[in-house]
Each structure stands twice: as C-alpha cells, then as structure tokens.
Design an enzyme around this catalytic site. Sequence first.
Site, PDB file in Angstrom:
ATOM      1  N   LYS A 115       0.804  -1.223  -0.025  1.00  0.00           N
ATOM      2  CA  LYS A 115       0.122  -0.104   0.080  1.00  0.00           C
ATOM      3  C   LYS A 115       0.883   1.275   0.076  1.00  0.00           C
ATOM      4  CE  LYS A 115      -4.018   0.160   2.611  1.00  0.00           C
ATOM      5  NZ  LYS A 115      -4.521   0.209   3.947  1.00  0.00           N
TER       6      LYS A 115
ATOM      7  N   GLU B  67     -13.806  10.226  14.367  1.00  0.00           N
ATOM      8  CA  GLU B  67     -14.029  10.713  12.989  1.00  0.00           C
ATOM      9  C   GLU B  67     -15.731  10.543  12.618  1.00  0.00           C
ATOM     10  OE1 GLU B  67     -14.976   8.842  10.185  1.00  0.00           O
ATOM     11  OE2 GLU B  67     -14.489   6.893  11.283  1.00  0.00           O
TER      12      GLU B  67
ATOM     13  N   LEU C 278     -16.497  10.710   9.195  1.00  0.00           N
ATOM     14  CA  LEU C 278     -16.675  10.908   7.735  1.00  0.00           C
ATOM     15  C   LEU C 278     -17.368   9.636   6.896  1.00  0.00           C
ATOM     16  CD1 LEU C 278     -12.674  10.976   7.281  1.00  0.00           C
ATOM     17  CD2 LEU C 278     -14.402  12.896   7.674  1.00  0.00           C
TER      18      LEU C 278
ATOM     19  N   GLU D  14     -17.657   7.191   3.766  1.00  0.00           N
ATOM     20  CA  GLU D  14     -17.053   6.898   2.867  1.00  0.00           C
ATOM     21  C   GLU D  14     -17.813   7.203   1.248  1.00  0.00           C
ATOM     22  OE1 GLU D  14     -16.075   2.539   2.215  1.00  0.00           O
ATOM     23  OE2 GLU D  14     -15.795   2.421   4.411  1.00  0.00           O
TER      24      GLU D  14
ATOM     25  N   PHE E 152     -31.407   9.839   6.191  1.00  0.00           N
ATOM     26  CA  PHE E 152     -31.321   8.381   6.639  1.00  0.00           C
ATOM     27  C   PHE E 152     -32.551   7.845   6.954  1.00  0.00           C
ATOM     28  CE2 PHE E 152     -26.684   6.949   7.119  1.00  0.00           C
ATOM     29  CZ  PHE E 152     -26.333   8.217   6.801  1.00  0.00           C
ATOM     30  N   LEU E 153     -33.503   8.115   5.979  1.00  0.00           N
ATOM     31  CA  LEU E 153     -34.904   7.735   6.114  1.00  0.00           C
ATOM     32  C   LEU E 153     -35.390   7.066   4.806  1.00  0.00           C
ATOM     33  CD1 LEU E 153     -36.993  10.289   8.152  1.00  0.00           C
ATOM     34  CD2 LEU E 153     -36.182   8.275   8.858  1.00  0.00           C
TER      35      LEU E 153
ATOM     36  N   GLY F 266     -34.682   0.510   2.173  1.00  0.00           N
ATOM     37  CA  GLY F 266     -33.889  -0.190   1.339  1.00  0.00           C
ATOM     38  C   GLY F 266     -33.569  -1.753   1.818  1.00  0.00           C
TER      39      GLY F 266
ATOM     40  N   CYS G 116     -18.859   0.217   9.152  1.00  0.00           N
ATOM     41  CA  CYS G 116     -19.018   0.755  10.392  1.00  0.00           C
ATOM     42  C   CYS G 116     -20.283   0.387  10.956  1.00  0.00           C
ATOM     43  CB  CYS G 116     -18.853   2.362   9.930  1.00  0.00           C
ATOM     44  SG  CYS G 116     -17.480   2.900   9.049  1.00  0.00           S
TER      45      CYS G 116
HETATM   46  C1  UGA Z   1     -21.094   5.750   8.518  1.00  0.00           C
HETATM   47  C2  UGA Z   1     -21.413   7.170   8.905  1.00  0.00           C
HETATM   48  O1  UGA Z   1     -22.304   7.837   8.317  1.00  0.00           O
HETATM   49  C3  UGA Z   1     -20.511   7.991   9.245  1.00  0.00           C
HETATM   50  O2  UGA Z   1     -20.779   9.442  10.042  1.00  0.00           O
HETATM   51  C4  UGA Z   1     -19.176   7.480  10.103  1.00  0.00           C
HETATM   52  O3  UGA Z   1     -18.066   8.484  10.123  1.00  0.00           O
HETATM   53  C5  UGA Z   1     -18.881   6.188   9.641  1.00  0.00           C
HETATM   54  O4  UGA Z   1     -20.109   5.411   9.219  1.00  0.00           O
HETATM   55  C6  UGA Z   1     -17.592   5.639  10.175  1.00  0.00           C
HETATM   56  O5  UGA Z   1     -17.973   5.195  11.527  1.00  0.00           O
HETATM   57  O6  UGA Z   1     -16.707   5.739   9.906  1.00  0.00           O
HETATM   58  P1  UGA Z   1     -20.466   4.935   6.030  1.00  0.00           P
HETATM   59  O7  UGA Z   1     -20.400   3.810   6.559  1.00  0.00           O
HETATM   60  O8  UGA Z   1     -19.532   5.532   5.203  1.00  0.00           O
HETATM   61  O9  UGA Z   1     -20.566   6.128   7.174  1.00  0.00           O
HETATM   62  O10 UGA Z   1     -21.822   5.076   5.089  1.00  0.00           O
HETATM   63  P2  UGA Z   1     -23.389   5.693   5.269  1.00  0.00           P
HETATM   64  O11 UGA Z   1     -23.465   6.553   4.345  1.00  0.00           O
HETATM   65  O12 UGA Z   1     -23.342   6.160   6.721  1.00  0.00           O
HETATM   66  O13 UGA Z   1     -24.220   4.479   4.831  1.00  0.00           O
HETATM   67  C7  UGA Z   1     -24.248   3.176   5.608  1.00  0.00           C
HETATM   68  C8  UGA Z   1     -24.967   2.119   5.045  1.00  0.00           C
HETATM   69  O14 UGA Z   1     -26.572   2.643   5.313  1.00  0.00           O
HETATM   70  C9  UGA Z   1     -25.295   1.974   3.620  1.00  0.00           C
HETATM   71  O15 UGA Z   1     -25.421   0.530   3.329  1.00  0.00           O
HETATM   72  C10 UGA Z   1     -26.347   2.919   2.944  1.00  0.00           C
HETATM   73  O16 UGA Z   1     -26.798   2.072   1.947  1.00  0.00           O
HETATM   74  C11 UGA Z   1     -27.398   2.614   4.291  1.00  0.00           C
HETATM   75  N1  UGA Z   1     -28.290   3.732   4.073  1.00  0.00           N
HETATM   76  C12 UGA Z   1     -27.989   4.960   4.386  1.00  0.00           C
HETATM   77  C13 UGA Z   1     -29.882   3.323   3.986  1.00  0.00           C
HETATM   78  O17 UGA Z   1     -29.993   2.180   3.888  1.00  0.00           O
HETATM   79  N2  UGA Z   1     -30.640   4.354   4.169  1.00  0.00           N
HETATM   80  C14 UGA Z   1     -30.237   5.482   4.411  1.00  0.00           C
HETATM   81  O18 UGA Z   1     -31.294   6.484   4.383  1.00  0.00           O
HETATM   82  C15 UGA Z   1     -29.043   5.886   4.541  1.00  0.00           C
END
Ligand code: UGA
Length: 428
Positions: free
Chosen positions: A35, A148, A150, A152, A248-249, A252, A259
Amino acid sequence: MKVCVIGAGYVGLTTSAVIADLGHEVICVDKDEQKICQLQKGFVPIYEPGLTELLQKNKDHLSFSTNVSEGIALSSVIIIAVGTPSLPDGSTDMTFINSVIEDLSSSITSYKTIVIKSTVPPGTNEKILETLAKNINRECFNVVSNPEFLKEGSAVYDMFHPDKTVIGTNTADTKSFKIIKQLYNGLDAPFIETSLTGAEMIKYASNAFLAMKISFINELARICEAFDVDITDVAKGIGTDPRIGNKFLQAGLGYGGSCFPKDVSSLHHSARTKKIKTPILEAVQEINNTQVDEYINKLNTLLPDLPSKKIGVLGIAFKPNTNDIRYSRATTVIEQLGLQGCKIAAYDPIAVLPDFNQPNISQVSTIENALEGADCIVIATDWDEFITLDWQQVKEQMKGNVVVDGRNCLNKEQLEKNGFRYVGVGRG
Ligand code: UGA
C-alpha cells in the site's frame, strides 16, 4: 505542526490529505508495504472522490512510510487511524491498536499528543493512557479521543465541512485542547469537549442512532406494505419535522459497510460487559439482518420458478461512490440468489465481486450485459447511473419486466408507465 498519521485506510488517508492541506507537515505510516509503495508512486489504493487530487496537491509536505517508529519520532502529534474490525462474538478486534500502542511505548522520547481517531469501545482510551503511562514518563505525552464522522464516498468533503469536532481528554490534561484547535485551524466547526470515554461514546451513539433510523424506516416499510401505503411519502411526511430530520430515512435492503454493522454490535457487546440490556440495538440488528430475506421471499412469490431465471443485479458496493464491499447488502443478495440457482449477472461501476465459487454468478463489465435477456433486475446499490437509465431501452434489452428497487431510488410511476412490474421497499 509535524503530524504522523498511523493507518492508510480511508480515514487515515483523508485525514493526512486534509491536514496537509491545512498547512501541516504530514507523514502517513502503515505497515502494509504494498500500500505504501503504491502511495509513494502517487497511486491511491482506494476509491474516494477528490482524494487522489488532494494528496497530489499537497505532495510537498506529505510523505508515506512503513517506518512507524521514525514517523513517531519526527512528529509532535500522532494520529491513530488503524482499523478496528469485528470479532465473531461482536466485540472489537484490537490487534492493530495494540500493535500501535506497543510501537508508541518504545518510540516516544519527546512530548507527543496522541490522538485516537479509530473507533474503539468505551473505556479504551483510558486503558491506552494507563498502558502508556507504565512505559513512558507521564510528562511526555497526552491521549486525546477525537473520533471521525466521515462517510465513505464523501470523506474529503465531510472532513473539510465537519458539523463538530469532538475532543475527549483526561481531566488532568490542560494542553491537548489547544493543540487540537491548532491542528484543525481552518475548519469551521464547534468543538465539543468531553472526557476520553465520553468522546468514544459520542461516536458509537452517532452510528447506532443512524443505523436505528434506517432500521426504523425499514420496519415501517414492512408495515406500509401491509397497509398499501408508500413509505417514501411517509419518510417525506415525518422528515419535515426538524426533531426527526429527513436524512437516513431511505428504506432499502439495509445498512452495510465497515462501520454501522460492527459499531452497533460492538456497542451492544460493550453494554453486555456491564450487564446492560439493549433491546433497541438488538432490534436494529434483527431488522437489518432479515431485510434481504424479505426481498428474496418476495422474488420467490413474484417469479415462481426463480431458480431458472436470469437476474441482473445492479450494484455490488455497499453504497454508491465507493468500491468498498464490506458487509455489502448487494453481495448478500447476489450470494443468496446464486444459492437458489438463479443465473446472476452483476454489474458495478467500480466494485469487484468476491469469488463465491458458484458458476452461476458472474460479474459483467457493462450495464447492458447485466440487462441482456434478464427476467428481472435488482437495484442493490443506488449509483446515479442506475437512477438515470433510459427505461424504454432497458425494457427492450430485458426478457422479463420485473424491477426490484432495493434502494427505493427509482421513479415508480415512470417505470410502471414503461410497462415494468415495479417492486420497491414498502412502496404499497
Ligand atoms: C458511516 C457514518 O454515516 C459516518 O458518519 C461515520 O463516520 C462512518 O460510518 C464511520 O463510522 O466511519 P458510511 O459507513 O461510510 O458512514 O456510510 P453511510 O453513508 O452512513 O451508509 C451506511 C449504510 O446505510 C449504507 O449501506 C447505505 O446504503 C445505508 N443507508 C443509508 C440506508 O439504507 N438508508 C439511508 O437512508 C442511509
């Protein structure tokens, strides 16, 4: 400031690039030689929008190395961003963190601020402080918990636009707050000061709450389906209330990624060690773990001779804008349909399918190949290019007319107008 970031995953790399952009001298270290070698040549081993450009822009004060001790020796701030995956019992695997603590114990000779960014169970930062204090003069270091937040796929944007910076310190520590403020000077976000364990808990509470919102909307989608109500109307209706919020509503196939699944289960595990019952966390996981089954059952009803069908699955990554497939619900769908004997043609713009060792499952290189002759298509990841498909053309390429929208990202009316049998998640 001279900063050493330990760990070159998406958090470590994004942190390195942004901190370098804020004007600090950064050395990013990782024990993975391959890496680091790629990074030294300017190749970023993960897909994260904007990251390659930002690393390139700051290459004059950002270097990569496998020499952890040297990185520590050269820097006054050490940011730990190594992975903390799940163990089979749901607890957190601390192998990488423990190895960094060992390196720190043997490498610290001048004052260091040690910033823990990795997601670690409540109480870990206090333990790290205790362990280090056994080997290093207490005057020579402080430990800060700085989780953090963040996502992805938008990690660079999120790091430049945080909604808060959480700083957890030990009560005796009067120095670290100023150092962290200086580290993030240039970012506009309120500071939330708390204890070391308080900061750890904020991180778990955030992810558990967001996962709970998703499982809540998915449970509600099941109820909506039974009452012939469209969940997207309900999400819109409740989301306008600022106490609930509209994010986040999206119902799916459930949440995936590296995470939410591990953090909800780790918090559940931590609570159990203190004999605290967590029925909410259990329900959140139960709903998520059964969400894919719901749709496989539905497909079995819709297409009675399912094992003989060709299914085009659009999406492999756990969410759009990433090539990450860890705990991806899309790969679960693919595997389960494959086990039923269906012929699967899976497509994703960048993610790669793991080897399921099943000849009836294949990854194809174009959307057209996935659609060609398909009896049904399943949208498993809501990539933009699937949302904007020309549905009239899709209809001509497919053999059947069933579209399972596993992310509720398509326009139901438009699909029905084009002659599709649309199956969403709780869409009535
Ligand atoms: C998540 C958190 O959102 C971040 O704030 C956090 O920093 C990160 O974990 C971590 O702990 O490092 P991430 O896993 O990258 O981020 O992705 P998200 O965008 O949160 O989505 C997670 C999952 O939830 C995905 O599979 C997405 O498709 C699903 N999701 C999200 C839903 O099914 N419905 C929603 O309304 C939103």
